[in-house]
Scaffold this motif. Structure first.
Motif, PDB file in Angstrom:
ATOM      1  N   ALA A 157     -93.909  25.354  29.400  1.00  0.00           N
ATOM      2  CA  ALA A 157     -92.720  25.522  29.955  1.00  0.00           C
ATOM      3  C   ALA A 157     -92.600  25.381  31.745  1.00  0.00           C
ATOM      4  O   ALA A 157     -92.811  26.408  31.859  1.00  0.00           O
ATOM      5  CB  ALA A 157     -91.054  25.957  28.812  1.00  0.00           C
ATOM      6  N   GLY A 158     -91.589  24.558  31.908  1.00  0.00           N
ATOM      7  CA  GLY A 158     -91.113  24.947  33.487  1.00  0.00           C
ATOM      8  C   GLY A 158     -91.337  23.764  34.102  1.00  0.00           C
ATOM      9  O   GLY A 158     -91.099  24.052  35.280  1.00  0.00           O
ATOM     10  N   TRP A 159     -92.443  24.084  33.721  1.00  0.00           N
ATOM     11  CA  TRP A 159     -93.401  22.502  34.854  1.00  0.00           C
ATOM     12  C   TRP A 159     -93.703  21.444  33.859  1.00  0.00           C
ATOM     13  O   TRP A 159     -93.654  21.162  32.554  1.00  0.00           O
ATOM     14  CB  TRP A 159     -93.822  22.902  35.503  1.00  0.00           C
ATOM     15  CG  TRP A 159     -95.294  23.796  34.483  1.00  0.00           C
ATOM     16  CD1 TRP A 159     -95.640  23.837  32.908  1.00  0.00           C
ATOM     17  CD2 TRP A 159     -95.629  24.982  35.048  1.00  0.00           C
ATOM     18  NE1 TRP A 159     -96.200  24.659  33.024  1.00  0.00           N
ATOM     19  CE2 TRP A 159     -96.808  25.647  34.786  1.00  0.00           C
ATOM     20  CE3 TRP A 159     -95.535  25.696  36.122  1.00  0.00           C
ATOM     21  CZ2 TRP A 159     -97.240  26.905  34.518  1.00  0.00           C
ATOM     22  CZ3 TRP A 159     -96.883  26.576  36.776  1.00  0.00           C
ATOM     23  CH2 TRP A 159     -97.634  27.562  35.357  1.00  0.00           C
ATOM     24  N   LYS A 160     -94.504  19.998  34.056  1.00  0.00           N
ATOM     25  CA  LYS A 160     -94.684  18.812  33.459  1.00  0.00           C
ATOM     26  C   LYS A 160     -95.651  18.923  33.850  1.00  0.00           C
ATOM     27  O   LYS A 160     -96.612  19.334  34.002  1.00  0.00           O
ATOM     28  CB  LYS A 160     -93.987  17.095  34.474  1.00  0.00           C
ATOM     29  CG  LYS A 160     -92.270  17.339  34.307  1.00  0.00           C
ATOM     30  CD  LYS A 160     -92.444  16.386  35.846  1.00  0.00           C
ATOM     31  CE  LYS A 160     -90.513  15.835  35.708  1.00  0.00           C
ATOM     32  NZ  LYS A 160     -90.988  14.859  36.788  1.00  0.00           N
ATOM     33  N   ILE A 161     -96.058  18.362  32.194  1.00  0.00           N
ATOM     34  CA  ILE A 161     -97.400  18.750  32.116  1.00  0.00           C
ATOM     35  C   ILE A 161     -98.235  16.702  32.131  1.00  0.00           C
ATOM     36  O   ILE A 161     -98.024  16.349  31.221  1.00  0.00           O
ATOM     37  CB  ILE A 161     -97.952  19.136  30.367  1.00  0.00           C
ATOM     38  CG1 ILE A 161     -97.654  20.827  30.781  1.00  0.00           C
ATOM     39  CG2 ILE A 161     -99.705  19.470  29.909  1.00  0.00           C
ATOM     40  CD1 ILE A 161     -97.425  20.894  29.002  1.00  0.00           C
ATOM     41  N   VAL A 162     -99.035  17.075  33.523  1.00  0.00           N
ATOM     42  CA  VAL A 162     -99.650  15.648  33.078  1.00  0.00           C
ATOM     43  C   VAL A 162    -101.301  15.720  32.046  1.00  0.00           C
ATOM     44  O   VAL A 162    -101.846  16.120  32.034  1.00  0.00           O
ATOM     45  CB  VAL A 162    -100.539  15.770  34.583  1.00  0.00           C
ATOM     46  CG1 VAL A 162    -101.251  14.334  34.681  1.00  0.00           C
ATOM     47  CG2 VAL A 162     -99.053  15.901  35.352  1.00  0.00           C
ATOM     48  N   ILE A 163    -100.960  13.885  31.500  1.00  0.00           N
ATOM     49  CA  ILE A 163    -101.449  13.907  30.285  1.00  0.00           C
ATOM     50  C   ILE A 163    -102.786  13.013  30.913  1.00  0.00           C
ATOM     51  O   ILE A 163    -103.078  11.955  31.583  1.00  0.00           O
ATOM     52  CB  ILE A 163    -101.171  13.037  28.873  1.00  0.00           C
ATOM     53  CG1 ILE A 163    -100.413  13.740  28.476  1.00  0.00           C
ATOM     54  CG2 ILE A 163    -102.324  13.051  28.701  1.00  0.00           C
ATOM     55  CD1 ILE A 163     -99.410  12.570  27.730  1.00  0.00           C
ATOM     56  N   ASP A 164    -104.370  13.421  31.104  1.00  0.00           N
ATOM     57  CA  ASP A 164    -105.145  12.777  31.824  1.00  0.00           C
ATOM     58  C   ASP A 164    -105.421  11.066  30.441  1.00  0.00           C
ATOM     59  O   ASP A 164    -105.163  11.808  29.522  1.00  0.00           O
ATOM     60  CB  ASP A 164    -106.569  13.517  31.088  1.00  0.00           C
ATOM     61  CG  ASP A 164    -106.699  13.909  30.228  1.00  0.00           C
ATOM     62  OD1 ASP A 164    -107.632  14.018  29.225  1.00  0.00           O
ATOM     63  OD2 ASP A 164    -105.868  14.609  29.445  1.00  0.00           O
ATOM     64  N   LYS A 165    -106.298  10.522  31.391  1.00  0.00           N
ATOM     65  CA  LYS A 165    -106.011   9.114  30.704  1.00  0.00           C
ATOM     66  C   LYS A 165    -107.077   9.186  29.687  1.00  0.00           C
ATOM     67  O   LYS A 165    -106.538   8.185  29.007  1.00  0.00           O
ATOM     68  CB  LYS A 165    -107.105   8.365  31.655  1.00  0.00           C
ATOM     69  CG  LYS A 165    -105.934   7.844  32.864  1.00  0.00           C
ATOM     70  CD  LYS A 165    -107.274   6.849  34.181  1.00  0.00           C
ATOM     71  CE  LYS A 165    -105.939   6.327  35.040  1.00  0.00           C
ATOM     72  NZ  LYS A 165    -106.438   5.269  35.905  1.00  0.00           N
ATOM     73  N   LYS A 166    -108.298  10.028  29.364  1.00  0.00           N
ATOM     74  CA  LYS A 166    -109.003   9.762  27.878  1.00  0.00           C
ATOM     75  C   LYS A 166    -108.183  10.417  26.592  1.00  0.00           C
ATOM     76  O   LYS A 166    -107.855  10.491  25.885  1.00  0.00           O
ATOM     77  CB  LYS A 166    -110.082  10.874  28.103  1.00  0.00           C
ATOM     78  CG  LYS A 166    -110.679  10.673  26.617  1.00  0.00           C
ATOM     79  CD  LYS A 166    -112.260  11.302  26.814  1.00  0.00           C
ATOM     80  CE  LYS A 166    -113.186  12.102  25.645  1.00  0.00           C
ATOM     81  NZ  LYS A 166    -114.442  12.767  26.059  1.00  0.00           N
TER      82      LYS A 166
END
Length: 378
Positions: free
Chosen positions: A25-34
């Motif tokens: 929580a509190g920040w955006k979680i970036v998803i890797d392309k794979k």
């Protein structure tokens, strides 16, 4: 491939729902392309949950109004993990709080102090941190990588860590020594005189260097007014950074009011009282040392890519100063008390704002280039 980790690395285990401030929580979680591609092929009952919980265009997990990850349930546990298993986690979630710095044939893995459990482990550690190295198969070459500069930086960092962990001398003197070394190394680098850097590294490890720094402290000691102005200016620079959590600004404003609003003499009295309390009641000098070691080890050798040798050491020193000031402000607020839990809280909150924004790390270093700290004033 060579890997290096701190000696407390294996002490860490995620405490999941028991964590005081979940990393989900509190920040955006970036998803890797794979992982993003893998999520597109999830089947079964969980597919609809996956469909509505992922922002497929931006490649991030959606959040609710409280900025909690869409997969984080009311018990602070991950629904994806519960339904699809550990291997379903994206690279960000799988690695955190591990932080990896990459160099040619070298991987340096630290644990980020933005994690409350990591911060607690480090702040409870009394003995000097040691770094462990091991080898794994595999090699890697970087097209634009200067192995000679990197080797010099590693030698300099080893010397700085040894200086910082020499507890026979005051932390103030130790900080002066590493700032002086970085300052002189930057000069050699700028003049393309890397061949003479070894002499600089050796010189700052001598008894005469310590005497030189002590002498400078006495001769160049800033006035009470200058010290207050310098501290206030450095603290106010935190407002120039990208805001990641809304409550961070509130903490900064409260701390600024407590520390600096009553003028130079009051600040001197507060600092002296806190220093006296810390010496008698806490391990803050050791904890500040651990922070300096953490920042120097994590970021210093990154100068191989941008040449900002002095800026990276300044950033380590000033980041430790900022956290120390936050501790001091909370101590004032508590009328002369500061708990271990508060020490950890203020430390990981600072780290989350600074270390988890590439923009903020870059701005911090540029501030160091813009407003160069006189190294002899530590």
């Amino acid at each position: 491939m060579q890997y290096t980790i701190p000696d407390y690395y294996k002490e860490f285990t995620c405490i999941a729902d028991k964590c005081e401030d979940t990393c989900c929580a509190g920040w955006k979680i970036v998803i890797d392309k794979k992982s993003l591609n893998k999520y597109k092929h999830v089947k079964g009952k969980f597919w609809f949950t996956m469909l509505k919980s992922v922002d497929w265009i931006r490649g991030i997990f959606r959040q609710d109004k409280e900025k909690r990850c869409a997969f984080l349930n009311d018990c602070n546990l991950c629904e994806m993990y519960a339904n699809l298993g550990e291997k379903s986690l994206c690279k960000t979630c799988r690695l955190y709080p591990r932080h990896v710095e990459e160099f040619e044939d070298v991987r340096e893995i630290t644990l980020s102090i933005s994690c409350p459990e990591v911060a607690r482990i480090l702040m409870e550690k009394k003995e000097p941190v040691r770094f462990l190295t091991y080898e794994k198969e595999g090699e890697e070459e970087y097209e634009e990588f200067d192995p000679f500069l990197y080797s010099m930086l590693v030698d300099a960092r080893d010397a700085m860590l040894e200086i910082l962990q020499d507890r026979e001398h005051s932390l103030k003197i130790r900080v002066g020594l590493i700032l002086g070394m970085a300052h002189d190394l930057q000069g050699r680098f700028n003049r393309e005189q890397l061949f003479s850097c070894e002499e600089v590294i050796e010189r700052y490890q001598t008894k005469s260097a310590r005497k030189f720094v002590r002498k400078l402290w006495k001769e160049e000691k800033p006035s009470v007014q200058e010290r207050w102005e310098m501290a206030h200016k450095m603290f106010r620079e935190l407002y120039e950074l990208e805001l990641l959590r809304e409550d961070w600004d509130m903490l900064l404003m409260e701390s600024e009011e407590l520390l600096y609003s009553h003028g130079a003499d009051a600040y001197k009295g507060i600092s002296s009282d806190f220093k006296r309390w810390a010496k008698e009641e806490s391990n803050i000098q050791i904890q500040a040392e651990q922070l300096l070691v953490y920042f120097i080890f994590t970021y210093f050798c990154g100068a191989v890519y941008d040449g900002r040798i002095y800026a990276k050491v300044q950033m380590a020193v000033i980041s430790t100063f900022h956290i120390y000031e936050l501790w001091k402000a909370r101590w004032i607020k508590n009328e002369g008390e500061l708990t271990p839990e508060e020490i950890v809280e203020l430390m990981y909150r600072y780290s989350r704002e600074i270390e988890h924004s590439d923009k903020n790390l870059e701005r911090m270093e540029k501030m160091m280039l813009r407003d160069r700290l006189p190294w002899y004033r530590g």
